[in-house]
Design an enzyme around this catalytic site. Structure first.
Site, short mmCIF file in Angstrom:
data_model
loop_
_atom_site.label_atom_id
_atom_site.label_comp_id
_atom_site.label_asym_id
_atom_site.label_seq_id
_atom_site.Cartn_x
_atom_site.Cartn_y
_atom_site.Cartn_z
N SER A 1 9.57 1.75 3.15
CA SER A 1 8.33 0.99 3.07
C SER A 1 7.50 1.45 1.89
O SER A 1 8.03 2.08 0.97
CB SER A 1 7.56 1.13 4.39
OG SER A 1 6.53 0.17 4.47
N ASN A 2 6.21 1.17 1.89
CA ASN A 2 5.32 1.54 0.79
C ASN A 2 3.91 1.69 1.36
O ASN A 2 3.66 1.33 2.51
CB ASN A 2 5.38 0.46 -0.31
CG ASN A 2 4.96 -0.88 0.22
OD1 ASN A 2 3.81 -1.11 0.54
ND2 ASN A 2 5.93 -1.79 0.37
N PRO A 3 2.96 2.22 0.57
CA PRO A 3 1.64 2.56 1.13
C PRO A 3 0.63 1.42 1.22
O PRO A 3 -0.56 1.68 1.43
CB PRO A 3 1.11 3.64 0.17
CG PRO A 3 2.04 3.69 -0.97
CD PRO A 3 3.09 2.67 -0.82
#
Ligand code: CTP
Length: 208
Positions: free
Chosen positions: A21-23
């Site tokens: 995923s990513n922030p």
């Protein structure tokens, strides 16, 4: 007028307890959905996993993966006038997702990935707006390329390495980049005010 907004990250699971995923926190997309609803638009917000409350007057559809986001956005886009894609969609997913938690002895130390669909590129609506988060390089040239490749009315471009811009912040410094090469730079401002400017531009283009 009906607007569809994508927001937040996607999660690409390799087993029930692990994912890529990513922030992204979804703040920009939620601010746009809130502003559009406040202005009287019918709004469907397709959201990845985020910890934000649904804005007033907005219909929210929660998704996890890029493929789910693709399916739900395409469904929501039927009869819509515009799509704003703020989601940080994972471009790749693990080739296999195990139904049970992988044991370390079963993992080879190499993760094979396959491409995810491009939601913004695939969905058909009269007016599409993209977001482009870059980390340096020629932000405007990249935005222009995305405008062409995804048939966008404009791209909201920002350099996420700049102070006050990017993931998790309440402010953003963006430029609107149009397909004809016009660049409209906005000063550092709250995501709420950026949302207002984005919705202003969408409404004025929809009326034109
Ligand atoms: N986007 C999308 N689906 C994807 C990838 C991106 O809908 N699978 C949308 C994003 O929501 C954003 C725009 O496309 O509005 C640009 O995303 P970005 O990640 O900057 O660009 P990419 O098309 O992934 O290009 P690149 O990796 O070359 O920067």
């Amino acid at each position: 007028m009906k607007l569809v907004v994508t927001a937040g990250p996607t999660r690409e699971h390799l087993d029930p307890v692990r994912f890529l995923s990513n922030p992204s926190t979804g703040k920009m997309g939620f601010a746009i959905a809130a502003e559009a609803a406040r202005r009287g638009l019918e709004v469907v917000l397709v959201a990845g996993p985020v910890a934000l409350r649904t804005p007033k007057g907005v219909e929210r559809v929660d998704v996890v993966s890029a493929r789910e986001m693709m399916r739900e956005t395409a469904r929501a886009a039927k009869g819509a006038d515009a799509l704003v894609a703020t989601a940080a969609v994972a471009d790749w997913r693990p080739a296999h997702c195990s139904r049970t938690k992988l044991k370390k002895r079963e993992m080879a130390g190499v993760l094979r990935l396959v491409r995810n669909p491009d939601v913004l590129k695939s969905v058909r609506v009269p007016l599409k707006v993209g977001f482009a988060a870059e980390t340096g390089g020629d932000v405007v040239a990249e935005a222009r390329r995305k405008c062409r490749e995804k048939s966008l009315a404009f791209v909201v471009a920002n350099d996420v390495t700049e102070k006050g811009a990017g993931f998790g912040t309440d402010t953003n410094r963006v430029a609107f980049v149009f397909p004809d090469g016009e660049v409209r730079r906005l000063p550092l401002m709250s995501k709420r005010r950026v949302a207002r400017r984005v919705v202003d531009e969408i409404i004025s283009q929809m009326k034109a």
